[in-house]
Enzyme design. Structure first.
Site, short mmCIF file in Angstrom:
data_model
loop_
_atom_site.label_atom_id
_atom_site.label_comp_id
_atom_site.label_asym_id
_atom_site.label_seq_id
_atom_site.Cartn_x
_atom_site.Cartn_y
_atom_site.Cartn_z
N GLN A 148 0.80 -1.21 0.00
CA GLN A 148 0.00 0.00 0.00
C GLN A 148 0.84 1.26 0.00
O GLN A 148 0.34 2.35 -0.32
CB GLN A 148 -0.95 0.01 1.20
N HIS A 292 -6.04 -0.98 11.46
CA HIS A 292 -5.46 -1.55 10.25
C HIS A 292 -6.39 -2.65 9.73
O HIS A 292 -7.10 -3.29 10.52
CB HIS A 292 -4.07 -2.11 10.55
N ASN A 313 -1.10 -9.40 4.58
CA ASN A 313 -0.98 -7.98 4.86
C ASN A 313 -0.75 -7.23 3.55
O ASN A 313 -0.62 -7.84 2.48
CB ASN A 313 0.17 -7.73 5.84
#
Length: 349
Positions: A148, A292, A313
């Site tokens: 990201q 998160h 993740n």
């Protein structure tokens, strides 16, 4: 006379000790600097000037010392290592690499359904989990780990991974979908790189009648103008008809869903241990301040009998176990480790 000799010897020995200590400190500092230089080369880090480099070295040094102290305890079930985030403070990292925003004024279940369906159902309530392990990566339902960057768009990555999974399971084809489309176009509550929530992203996909591919709408690490009215989004690669929440604070219910498909979950993803996780089964001390978003793509049990979740993740492959974390499952706290059982969604075709 004897007292004078003793005094001279004391001064001499003290100076030798201080000299040795000074040399040791210099060696340690030099070693740290060399490790920082090696780290900079490994992760291609370039600083704007010497002042920034010195400041970042100080942060790196503290993080490296923390990792070394942590790993001295050989009884821990997981290990830490420096990674590309090791010149950031915890506060800096949280501000740039998380991004889940849970509304404080609303009940979690209250925001988890579209306006047309306010009741919370659970389609997998009667599922019987037959196997002690499941890994959707081995079933070809998980795309490679993505990154990201310095953008609080974890909510988009978590959403996309869950939709990629259910699309593969139901349609038989794995396609990498566009997080950027969600950053740009899912703006009902969501705020691009400033944070968002998976439920609203699912609602956007439903309303938009689908989501396009990553190749067609590539990731930019920043919010752009929505391209939904352009021809580039004429080809929608995946659709969902709805989504549901997993019953809150219930790892057994979460297990039932993950046995059927990947699941988007919220987690408290802060702290030096979480950020520097490199392998093993994470059971670290963390709270339930969800900030998160990740995706649970499997579960299993270690040779020692420890149950765990497999978490995908969005911090790149250099973090964790090639971008994944194994995190302890079936714990005493109903919220799960780091609150991962508090806030979970799954889409359906």
């Amino acid at each position: 006379m004897a007292s004078i000799i003793i005094l001279i010897l004391t001064i001499f020995l003290s100076s030798r000790t201080l000299g040795a200590t000074s040399r040791g400190d210099l060696f340690e500092a030099s070693s740290m600097e060399k490790q920082h230089e090696h780290w900079m080369t490994r992760f291609q880090r370039v600083y704007s000037d010497e002042s920034e480099k010195r400041n970042r070295f100080d942060v790196f040094k503290k993080n490296l010392e923390f990792v070394k102290r942590f790993n001295m305890n050989k009884n821990r079930p997981y290990k830490l290592d420096v990674n590309e985030f090791s010149d950031l403070t915890d506060e800096e990292f949280q501000a740039t690499h998380t991004g889940l925003v849970v509304p404080e004024a609303e009940d979690i279940n209250g925001i988890s359904n579209s306006d047309s369906e306010k009741t919370v159902s659970f389609k997998y309530g009667n599922v019987s989990v037959a196997s002690e392990s499941m890994d959707w990566r081995q079933e070809g339902a998980v795309t490679p780990v993505k990154y990201q960057g310095a953008c609080g768009g974890c909510w988009a990555f978590s959403t996309v991974a869950a939709v990629e999974g259910i699309t593969k399971i139901t349609k038989g084809k794995l396609v990498s979908l566009s997080e950027q489309q969600l950053l740009d176009c899912s703006t009902d509550y969501n705020q691009g790189c400033r944070g968002g929530i998976m439920s609203k992203a699912f609602e956007y996909i439903i309303k938009n009648q689908g989501i396009t591919t990553e190749d067609n709408y590539p990731y930019q690490q920043s919010q752009q103008t929505c391209r939904s009215t352009t021809q580039s989004l004429a080809i929608l690669a995946a659709t969902i008809s709805g989504y549901e929440t997993v019953p809150m604070n219930n790892e057994e219910a979460l297990l039932k869903v993950v046995s059927q498909q990947p699941v988007s979950v919220g987690i408290e993803g802060i702290g030096s241990a979480f950020r520097h996780y490199s392998g093993g089964i994470f059971d670290g001390e963390c709270g339930t301040q969800l900030n998160h978003a990740v995706t649970i793509v499997g579960y299993g049990m270690s040779e020692e009998g420890t149950k765990y979740w497999v978490v995908k993740n969005s911090w790149g492959e250099s973090w964790g176990e090639d971008g994944y974390m194994r995190i302890k499952r079936d714990v005493d706290a109903s919220q799960g480790i780091c609150g991962l059982a508090m806030f979970a969604f799954y889409p359906f075709a």
